[in-house]
Design a protein around this motif. Structure first.
Motif, mmCIF file in Angstrom:
data_model
loop_
_atom_site.group_PDB
_atom_site.id
_atom_site.type_symbol
_atom_site.label_atom_id
_atom_site.label_comp_id
_atom_site.label_asym_id
_atom_site.label_seq_id
_atom_site.Cartn_x
_atom_site.Cartn_y
_atom_site.Cartn_z
ATOM 1 N N LEU A 82 37.812 57.641 37.806
ATOM 2 C CA LEU A 82 37.503 57.060 36.829
ATOM 3 C C LEU A 82 38.690 56.318 36.708
ATOM 4 O O LEU A 82 39.098 56.018 36.744
ATOM 5 N N ILE A 83 37.748 54.551 36.275
ATOM 6 C CA ILE A 83 38.329 53.565 35.429
ATOM 7 C C ILE A 83 37.992 53.328 34.139
ATOM 8 O O ILE A 83 36.595 53.010 34.014
ATOM 9 N N ALA A 84 38.525 53.759 33.384
ATOM 10 C CA ALA A 84 38.831 53.308 31.841
ATOM 11 C C ALA A 84 39.150 52.452 31.044
ATOM 12 O O ALA A 84 40.804 52.252 31.210
ATOM 13 N N ILE A 85 38.476 51.114 30.926
ATOM 14 C CA ILE A 85 39.192 50.069 29.948
ATOM 15 C C ILE A 85 39.079 50.428 28.410
ATOM 16 O O ILE A 85 38.263 49.515 28.201
ATOM 17 N N ASP A 86 39.986 50.233 27.579
ATOM 18 C CA ASP A 86 40.447 50.850 26.325
ATOM 19 C C ASP A 86 40.290 49.670 25.645
ATOM 20 O O ASP A 86 41.028 48.580 26.640
ATOM 21 N N GLU A 87 40.197 48.545 24.871
ATOM 22 C CA GLU A 87 40.167 48.073 24.017
ATOM 23 C C GLU A 87 39.248 46.469 24.673
ATOM 24 O O GLU A 87 39.832 45.625 24.809
ATOM 25 N N ALA A 88 38.528 47.206 25.062
ATOM 26 C CA ALA A 88 37.887 45.968 26.201
ATOM 27 C C ALA A 88 37.623 44.408 25.590
ATOM 28 O O ALA A 88 37.144 43.933 26.496
ATOM 29 N N HIS A 89 36.650 44.648 24.332
ATOM 30 C CA HIS A 89 36.984 43.234 24.178
ATOM 31 C C HIS A 89 38.019 42.263 24.361
ATOM 32 O O HIS A 89 37.902 41.125 24.490
ATOM 33 N N CYS A 90 39.175 42.852 24.494
ATOM 34 C CA CYS A 90 40.540 42.003 24.814
ATOM 35 C C CYS A 90 39.979 41.100 26.183
ATOM 36 O O CYS A 90 40.636 40.836 26.818
ATOM 37 N N TYR A 102 44.155 40.473 30.500
ATOM 38 C CA TYR A 102 43.082 41.435 30.610
ATOM 39 C C TYR A 102 42.045 41.130 31.212
ATOM 40 O O TYR A 102 41.163 41.331 32.084
ATOM 41 N N ARG A 103 41.459 39.727 32.038
ATOM 42 C CA ARG A 103 40.768 38.532 32.407
ATOM 43 C C ARG A 103 40.851 38.271 33.658
ATOM 44 O O ARG A 103 39.533 38.974 34.520
ATOM 45 N N THR A 104 41.559 39.569 34.219
ATOM 46 C CA THR A 104 42.057 39.341 35.765
ATOM 47 C C THR A 104 41.811 40.421 35.486
ATOM 48 O O THR A 104 42.261 41.482 37.427
ATOM 49 N N ILE A 105 41.608 41.605 35.275
ATOM 50 C CA ILE A 105 40.960 43.353 35.523
ATOM 51 C C ILE A 105 39.950 43.210 37.022
ATOM 52 O O ILE A 105 40.537 43.489 37.531
ATOM 53 N N GLY A 106 39.333 42.362 36.417
ATOM 54 C CA GLY A 106 38.263 42.563 37.689
ATOM 55 C C GLY A 106 37.995 42.415 39.181
ATOM 56 O O GLY A 106 37.954 43.235 40.146
ATOM 57 N N GLN A 107 39.087 41.242 39.288
ATOM 58 C CA GLN A 107 39.521 41.178 40.270
ATOM 59 C C GLN A 107 40.531 41.853 41.595
ATOM 60 O O GLN A 107 40.482 42.645 42.653
ATOM 61 N N HIS A 108 40.797 43.369 40.718
ATOM 62 C CA HIS A 108 41.898 44.405 41.055
ATOM 63 C C HIS A 108 40.668 45.805 41.414
ATOM 64 O O HIS A 108 40.752 46.615 42.245
ATOM 65 N N LEU A 109 39.972 45.712 40.658
ATOM 66 C CA LEU A 109 38.443 46.613 41.203
ATOM 67 C C LEU A 109 37.512 47.216 42.047
ATOM 68 O O LEU A 109 37.994 48.187 42.644
ATOM 69 N N PRO A 110 37.766 45.896 43.256
ATOM 70 C CA PRO A 110 36.903 46.387 44.516
ATOM 71 C C PRO A 110 37.793 47.543 45.118
ATOM 72 O O PRO A 110 37.086 48.105 45.584
ATOM 73 N N SER A 111 38.979 47.190 45.353
ATOM 74 C CA SER A 111 40.184 47.680 46.175
ATOM 75 C C SER A 111 40.336 49.424 46.190
ATOM 76 O O SER A 111 40.499 50.880 45.985
#
Length: 637
Positions: A82-90, A102-111
């Motif tokens: 599971l991947i949990a992103i806390d304080e996600a409004h950041c 925080y804006r770049t987290i999405g590009q690492h999720l596929p792997s």
């Protein structure tokens, strides 16, 4: 995590927050670890080994860690459950605490897939929710919006001159039943001043980033264990703090956004017992906010001035700054905004080249949104409705927003703790009668139009009119409903005033309650003097800020050419370290440490966290991440 098995990866913004959460999970018997800049390399390596061997239930990391070479690949070798992103409004540039990392987290999720992703935040409006989902590339995400309604927190908003706020806070907290309490102040200096004032009646202590780390930890520990009842803090305090019995939260200045305000008052009454949130504010807060907004979000012409000096070939930042003829702080803010919005490319050595030409629309949208956030905060203060109801609707919790709370200063004026009320005088009662008479004839009408129709003779200014509307709504004579229209592609929000059955049936001017501290209605001459005073105050604020910058430049960040003996070599060592950190993280050097902060460190040679935090441009996050490294460099140079 328990149901899924494996390791939950938690991405969290603050070292203190992840340490606190990991400690609580460990106490419950889970294997929880953190990787952050305060841990030495060997400890971090061991955590990575434990992760790969499946020995961890939870792994906490900061988003910056995903930029460290080979770290994302290490995570992908044994995918989390599971991947949990806390304080996600950041994540969202529309959030109240946007962070580019925080804006770049999405590009690492596929792997890391097929692990499910959960984004957690207590302060996301529908706009922010949409942006979070888009940035993380979440396909048809399920949204759980619940819990905004806090039926045990009574909210009050009281118009209080700045010089009277410390005394009012002291009077409120004199009653032991109103403690423990958190008092929020806008600056470090104000926390110290307020703590001394409140300390005359009960034990209170200041908490801010300028305190030495041991002292800060001691104050927090005493507050959490109950040996200290009142903590006076900047808004940095509270992230991850879970003290259940806070009875009162007091704001002594106007927050910059409804999101931040809601998050802060949410630290009251977590045990479910009656609690109170008191916001002290006045028009002076609005002038101060205007100044800092213009400083932090300069007019786009300033950014254009820098952009026009750039070209495809990288240029040293100092060369561009010299040609821009902007002062150091103004230039650094403009360049960082250009970099964030794609108008400038800045390498780790701070060589600057031109980015895309479409940066302006993105920047202006964010600037307008930041301004709108504060306008929403002003609207909350001026709201003519149940305080909790207004907050719940703001965050889109419409299922909860079906009733009044019954305990705020709007619903139950007589129980208000900070704000007294008085019956309307004869003149005000006459104004109420005129408003009701007009509404009976016209039906629902926009608030601005109603003011223009009823008081075309200028017998009541807009501020006094809004105060009367609030009093009439409190008495059940009118209701205000949100409405909007489109103009030039933008949504314009306004309020429509509806007369109720009670207002329609009223024979004489009904009795309404007016805040007892409100000033008498100003004459036209007084209004002119007030407008002149407002202009003067704005000029004085700018002058004081310029003077403080000048004083700071004389006392701390002196030019390197005039630095005392020994600071030149330290300056070079710090620059070399900063360059290495920037290269490692693949970010511009100013994202590690600004020139202003670096020069101040070289000049003052701090030996402790307190000394470091007292320097311009150094905040808690910098001290947390890099303090130990900076002290080692200072000691060696």
């Amino acid at each position: 995590d328990i149901a899924l098995g494996g390791t939950t990866l938690v991405i969290s913004p603050l070292i203190a927050l992840m340490e606190d959460q990991a400690a609580k999970l460990t106490a419950l018997g889970f294997a929880a670890e953190c990787i952050h800049s305060n841990r030495d390399r060997n400890a971090s390596r061991q955590v990575c080994t434990n992760y790969l061997e499946g020995k961890l239930d939870f792994l906490f990391i900061a988003p910056e860690r995903l930029r460290v070479q080979s770290f994302p690949e290490m995570l992908a070798k044994r995918k989390p459950s599971l991947i949990a992103i806390d304080e996600a409004h950041c994540i969202s540039q529309w959030g109240h605490d946007f962070r580019p990392d925080y804006r770049t987290i999405g590009q690492h999720l596929p792997s890391l897939r097929p692990a499910p992703v959960i984004a957690l935040t207590a302060t996301a409006t529908p706009l922010v929710q949409n942006d979070i989902a888009g940035q993380l590339n979440l396909a048809e995400p399920v949204r759980f919006i619940h819990g905004f309604w806090r039926e045990n927190i009574a909210i009050e908003v009281v118009d209080t001159p700045q010089k009277e706020r410390a005394a009012l806070a002291g009077r409120i907290l004199r009653d032991a039943g109103r403690r423990p309490a958190i008092v929020y102040a806008p600056t470090r200096r104000e926390t110290e001043k307020l703590a001394r004032e409140i300390g005359r009646t009960c034990e209170a202590a200041a908490y801010h980033a300028g305190l030495e780390g041991r002292r800060r930890k001691d104050v927090q520990s005493k507050f959490l264990d109950g040996s200290l009842e009142v903590i006076v803090a900047t808004i940095a305090f509270g992230m991850g703090i879970d003290k259940p019995d806070v009875r009162t939260v007091i704001h002594t200045a106007l927050p910059g956004s409804v999101e931040g305000y809601y998050q802060e008052i949410g630290r009251a009454g977590r045990d479910g017992s009656p609690s109170r949130a008191i916001l002290m504010q006045s028009y002076a807060d609005r002038h101060t906010h205007d100044y800092f907004f213009e400083r932090d979000y300069p007019n786009d012409t300033i950014l254009s001035r820098v952009f026009d000096l750039l070209n495809a070939d990288p240029q040293p930042k100092d060369s561009v700054r010299a040609r821009s003829r902007l002062d150091e702080e103004e230039f650094d803010i403009a360049l960082e905004k250009l970099w964030i919005h794609g108008g400038a490319a800045v390498d780790y050595a701070e060589n600057v080249s031109r980015g895309g030409s479409d940066w302006q629309a993105s920047y202006l949208a964010q600037r307008e949104h930041k301004l709108a956030q504060f306008e929403k905060m002003l609207s909350f203060c001026d709201a003519t409705a149940c305080r909790m109801l207004v907050l719940v609707k703001y965050f889109g919790g419409m299922e909860e927003a079906r009733r009044r709370c019954g305990i705020c200063d709007f619903c139950d004026a007589e129980s208000a703790m900070a704000q007294g009320f008085r019956p309307a005088d004869g003149r005000e009662s006459g104004h109420v009668a005129r408003i009701l008479e007009t509404l009976r004839k016209t039906g629902p009408v926009a608030a601005g139009r109603l003011h223009g129709q009823v008081f075309a003779d200028a017998s009541l200014d807009r501020r006094g009119f809004e105060e009367l509307l609030s009093a009439m709504a409190r008495a059940g004579l009118i209701e205000t409903l949100a409405a909007s229209f489109e103009k030039d592609g933008k949504r314009i929000d306004f309020r429509k005033i509806h007369i109720t059955a009670a207002g329609r049936d009223a024979v004489a001017a009904p009795a309404v309650l007016i805040p007892a501290g409100s000033a008498p209605e100003p004459t036209p001459a007084k209004r002119r003097r007030a407008a002149k005073a407002k202009k003067t105050a704005r000029t004085e604020t700018k002058t004081r800020s310029a003077a403080s910058r000048s004083a700071a430049s004389q006392s701390s960040p002196k030019p390197r050419a005039a630095a005392k003996a020994g600071s030149a070599s330290l300056d070079e060592a710090l620059r070399a370290w900063r360059l290495a950190e920037a290269k490692k993280k693949n970010v511009p050097a100013f994202r590690i440490l600004s020139d202003r902060a670096l020069q101040a460190i070289a000049e003052n040679r701090p030996q402790s966290a307190r000394e470091l935090l007292e320097l311009p441009g150094v905040g808690l996050s910098i001290a947390e991440k890099y303090g130990a490294q900076i002290f080692r460099i200072v000691e060696r140079s």
